[in-house]
Enzyme design. Structure first.
Site, short mmCIF file in Angstrom:
data_model
loop_
_atom_site.label_atom_id
_atom_site.label_comp_id
_atom_site.label_asym_id
_atom_site.label_seq_id
_atom_site.Cartn_x
_atom_site.Cartn_y
_atom_site.Cartn_z
N ARG A 159 29.75 48.66 52.64
CA ARG A 159 30.85 47.99 51.90
C ARG A 159 32.11 48.85 51.91
O ARG A 159 33.22 48.32 52.03
CB ARG A 159 30.40 47.69 50.46
CG ARG A 159 29.42 46.51 50.41
CD ARG A 159 28.63 46.49 49.11
NE ARG A 159 29.46 46.24 47.96
CZ ARG A 159 29.15 46.65 46.73
NH1 ARG A 159 28.04 47.33 46.50
NH2 ARG A 159 29.96 46.38 45.73
N ARG B 169 40.39 39.55 51.45
CA ARG B 169 39.65 40.74 51.85
C ARG B 169 39.98 41.13 53.30
O ARG B 169 39.47 42.11 53.79
CB ARG B 169 38.20 40.33 51.75
CG ARG B 169 37.13 41.31 51.49
CD ARG B 169 37.00 41.80 50.10
NE ARG B 169 35.66 42.27 49.83
CZ ARG B 169 35.02 42.06 48.72
NH1 ARG B 169 35.58 41.40 47.74
NH2 ARG B 169 33.81 42.55 48.54
N ARG C 240 22.86 45.19 41.04
CA ARG C 240 23.09 44.39 42.25
C ARG C 240 22.33 44.96 43.44
O ARG C 240 22.29 46.16 43.63
CB ARG C 240 24.60 44.38 42.57
CG ARG C 240 25.34 43.31 41.81
CD ARG C 240 26.81 43.41 41.98
NE ARG C 240 27.28 43.50 43.37
CZ ARG C 240 28.55 43.44 43.71
NH1 ARG C 240 29.47 43.27 42.79
NH2 ARG C 240 28.90 43.54 44.97
N LYS D 280 37.72 46.82 39.55
CA LYS D 280 38.49 45.57 39.61
C LYS D 280 37.95 44.53 38.63
O LYS D 280 38.72 43.86 37.95
CB LYS D 280 38.47 44.98 41.03
CG LYS D 280 39.06 45.88 42.10
CD LYS D 280 39.15 45.18 43.44
CE LYS D 280 37.82 44.72 44.02
NZ LYS D 280 36.89 45.81 44.35
N ARG E 170 25.15 51.59 38.36
CA ARG E 170 25.91 50.51 37.74
C ARG E 170 24.97 49.38 37.29
O ARG E 170 24.06 48.99 38.02
CB ARG E 170 26.92 49.97 38.76
CG ARG E 170 27.69 48.77 38.27
CD ARG E 170 28.91 48.51 39.10
NE ARG E 170 28.63 47.76 40.31
CZ ARG E 170 29.57 47.12 40.99
NH1 ARG E 170 30.82 47.17 40.59
NH2 ARG E 170 29.26 46.46 42.08
P1 AMP Z 1 32.08 42.03 45.53
O1 AMP Z 1 31.38 41.45 44.35
O2 AMP Z 1 33.55 41.79 45.53
O3 AMP Z 1 31.73 43.48 45.77
O4 AMP Z 1 31.51 41.22 46.79
C1 AMP Z 1 30.14 41.24 47.11
C2 AMP Z 1 29.95 40.68 48.51
O5 AMP Z 1 30.40 39.32 48.55
C3 AMP Z 1 30.76 41.39 49.60
O6 AMP Z 1 30.11 42.54 50.09
C4 AMP Z 1 30.84 40.28 50.65
O7 AMP Z 1 29.61 40.14 51.34
C5 AMP Z 1 31.02 39.03 49.78
N1 AMP Z 1 32.45 38.72 49.52
C6 AMP Z 1 33.10 38.75 48.33
N2 AMP Z 1 34.37 38.40 48.47
C7 AMP Z 1 34.55 38.13 49.79
C8 AMP Z 1 35.66 37.73 50.57
N3 AMP Z 1 36.88 37.53 50.02
N4 AMP Z 1 35.47 37.54 51.90
C9 AMP Z 1 34.26 37.73 52.46
N5 AMP Z 1 33.18 38.13 51.79
C10 AMP Z 1 33.31 38.32 50.46
#
Ligand code: AMP
Length: 213
Positions: A170, A88, A159, A13, A126
């Site tokens: 996740r 989400r 990360r 994404k 990654r």
């Molecule tokens: P991502 O970078 O999208 O994989 O997000 C990393 C982490 O940020 C996720 O595992 C959640 O803990 C938090 N996070 C990101 N976007 C959201 C969202 N829309 N709602 C809740 N938590 C989020």
């Protein structure tokens, strides 16, 4: 043009959001990047979010919803946006619809599909650029110089939540909380599914074709 990218962690994404936004002449953001930026700056919001993000579970809606609605209301986003990682869950989607009701709503939700086996391969190994968020993979798309971004020379990092335990959580969170959005947006007739296992350029072309329809 207001576009949301949906899909599990590791679907691509972030990579595709930047390319699609450039092609459409709009801005893009990822809710995860906005949260990580708060952590880097040491804000209250960042401190609150950290333990949830480390475990790979969702940060509470009363934190993420205002954070994202603030971002979309900024003048830079007046021509539209490509958003990745938000909404989400159903509560976030409903709040987002309410927020966008007088701005014409979301135009397209594009769901990038990738098998679980492929996600695990992609997330372990990654590397991301701290500066421009470009993604690399130590095996499939390594940078030319170790730990340095080909595009901007920024430092690459891995990360914390790409550790195997957090990745597993996740993916489970995606299946339980985020996947129901596929039905939600299908009902609204704005959802298109894209094969995320095709080469990067092909996925980019498919996404662009989907928003032109
Ligand atoms: P991502 O970078 O999208 O994989 O997000 C990393 C982490 O940020 C996720 O595992 C959640 O803990 C938090 N996070 C990101 N976007 C959201 C969202 N829309 N709602 C809740 N938590 C989020």
């Amino acid at each position: 043009m207001k576009v949301v990218l949906l899909g599990p962690p590791g679907a691509g994404k972030g990579t595709q959001a930047g390319r699609l936004a450039d092609s459409l002449g709009v801005t893009n953001a990822a809710s995860g990047d906005l949260l990580r930026e708060h952590q880097r700056k040491g804000t209250e919001l960042g401190k609150l979010a950290r333990p949830y993000m480390e475990r790979g579970v969702l940060v509470p809606d009363d934190v993420t919803i205002p954070m994202v609605t603030d971002w979309i209301s900024a003048p830079e986003q007046s021509k539209g946006f490509v958003l990745d990682g938000f909404p989400r869950n159903i509560a976030q989607a409903e709040a987002f619809d309410a927020e966008l009701a007088d701005k014409g709503g979301i135009d397209h939700v594009l769901c990038i599909n990738v098998s679980e086996e492929e996600l695990l391969r992609r997330l372990s190994g990654r590397w991301l650029c701290r500066n421009c968020q470009s993604a690399y993979h130590e095996e499939f798309s390594p940078p030319q110089k170790a730990e340095e971004c080909d595009r901007c020379g920024g430092k690459l990092y891995q990360r914390d939540d790409d550790r195997p335990e957090a990745v597993k959580t996740r993916i489970e969170v995606y299946l339980n909380e985020t996947e129901p959005l596929i039905g939600y947006y299908s009902d609204a007739s704005i959802l298109r599914k894209i094969d995320g296992e095709a080469p990067i350029d092909e996925v980019a072309r498919a996404l662009m074709a989907a928003v032109r329809i």
